[in-house]
Design a protein around this motif. Structure first.
Motif, PDB file in Angstrom:
ATOM      1  N   ASN A 163      14.322  21.204  81.423  1.00  0.00           N
ATOM      2  CA  ASN A 163      13.374  22.484  80.794  1.00  0.00           C
ATOM      3  C   ASN A 163      13.606  24.118  81.219  1.00  0.00           C
ATOM      4  O   ASN A 163      14.439  24.028  81.544  1.00  0.00           O
ATOM      5  CB  ASN A 163      11.700  22.301  81.258  1.00  0.00           C
ATOM      6  CG  ASN A 163      11.995  22.224  83.089  1.00  0.00           C
ATOM      7  OD1 ASN A 163      12.198  23.156  83.765  1.00  0.00           O
ATOM      8  ND2 ASN A 163      11.208  21.133  83.667  1.00  0.00           N
ATOM      9  N   SER A 187      16.869  25.508  77.208  1.00  0.00           N
ATOM     10  CA  SER A 187      17.138  26.123  75.826  1.00  0.00           C
ATOM     11  C   SER A 187      18.936  26.222  76.038  1.00  0.00           C
ATOM     12  O   SER A 187      19.267  26.597  75.043  1.00  0.00           O
ATOM     13  CB  SER A 187      16.568  28.402  76.874  1.00  0.00           C
ATOM     14  OG  SER A 187      15.014  27.902  76.428  1.00  0.00           O
ATOM     15  N   VAL A 211      19.816  23.512  74.154  1.00  0.00           N
ATOM     16  CA  VAL A 211      19.397  23.198  72.963  1.00  0.00           C
ATOM     17  C   VAL A 211      20.359  24.058  72.264  1.00  0.00           C
ATOM     18  O   VAL A 211      20.803  24.093  71.039  1.00  0.00           O
ATOM     19  CB  VAL A 211      17.964  23.735  72.583  1.00  0.00           C
ATOM     20  CG1 VAL A 211      17.710  24.103  71.396  1.00  0.00           C
ATOM     21  CG2 VAL A 211      17.058  23.019  73.290  1.00  0.00           C
ATOM     22  N   VAL A 236      10.839  17.897  72.303  1.00  0.00           N
ATOM     23  CA  VAL A 236      12.429  18.632  72.519  1.00  0.00           C
ATOM     24  C   VAL A 236      14.008  17.354  72.493  1.00  0.00           C
ATOM     25  O   VAL A 236      15.245  18.443  72.349  1.00  0.00           O
ATOM     26  CB  VAL A 236      12.488  19.418  74.404  1.00  0.00           C
ATOM     27  CG1 VAL A 236      11.058  20.177  73.504  1.00  0.00           C
ATOM     28  CG2 VAL A 236      12.797  18.670  75.089  1.00  0.00           C
TER      29      VAL A 236
END
Length: 184
Positions: free
Chosen positions: A11, A16, A19, A42
């Motif tokens: 998280n 980020s 990803v 996600v």
């Protein structure tokens, strides 16, 4: 193709970053190691996720020894965690209080036996070349990664204890480092 390892990537900023690696064509695998797993919404096909939460099977040998030692000493740990020793502990005017406490702690037979069992198991797996064993999973991921990102807080001039323990699992002879006649 390249591999990325994101520690703390379930998280926040770590996710980020994970990803971003997954969106790039030059990365085929993104290892994520965190105390929780990323949520289903996600998840990405390139993600290979591992939960390192101090209560998983990876930690169980040491945890059993700690729990046994605690019972022998009449100590109760809160929240199910075995023990986390904070540096800088000092008893009264004793400047080396934390060092003496840690030394005494590891002199306990149950603790010493548990740590020895864990280290011997890890070393025998590496010596046998069994690098797919669950105990060497984190070391193997680290060794395979072309890029490593550690997304962790820095609290009171130190990192979280779980990160320190994870680093102990990563440093495995024969996987992430080797000895030669000249040293490492």
């Amino acid at each position: 193709m390249r591999k990325a390892l994101v520690v703390g990537g379930a998280n926040g900023i770590g996710l980020s970053i994970a990803v971003e690696f997954a969106s790039r064509d030059d990365f085929d695998t993104v290892y994520i190691v965190d105390r929780v797993l990323p949520s289903e919404e996600v998840m990405h096909p390139k993600f290979v996720c591992s939960q390192f939460d101090l209560t998983s099977e990876d930690y169980s040998i040491f945890a059993r020894a700690m729990d046994k030692a605690a019972k022998e000493c009449g100590v109760n740990f809160i929240g199910g965690y075995s023990a986390l020793v904070q540096k800088g502990f000092s008893a009264g005017d004793e400047p080396d209080g934390s060092a003496k406490f840690i030394t005494a702690f590891f002199r306990n037979d149950a603790v010493r036996e548990g740590v020895t069992e864990l280290l011997e198991k890890r070393d025998s797996l590496a010596a046998a070349g069994d690098f797919d064993a669950p105990l060497l999973r984190y070391a193997k991921q680290f060794a395979e990664a072309d890029t490593v990102v550690i997304a962790a807080p820095f609290w009171d001039l130190s990192f979280p204890s779980a990160l320190k323990i994870w680093l102990e699992y990563v440093m495995a002879l024969g996987v992430t480092f080797h000895y030669s006649e000249n040293g490492m």
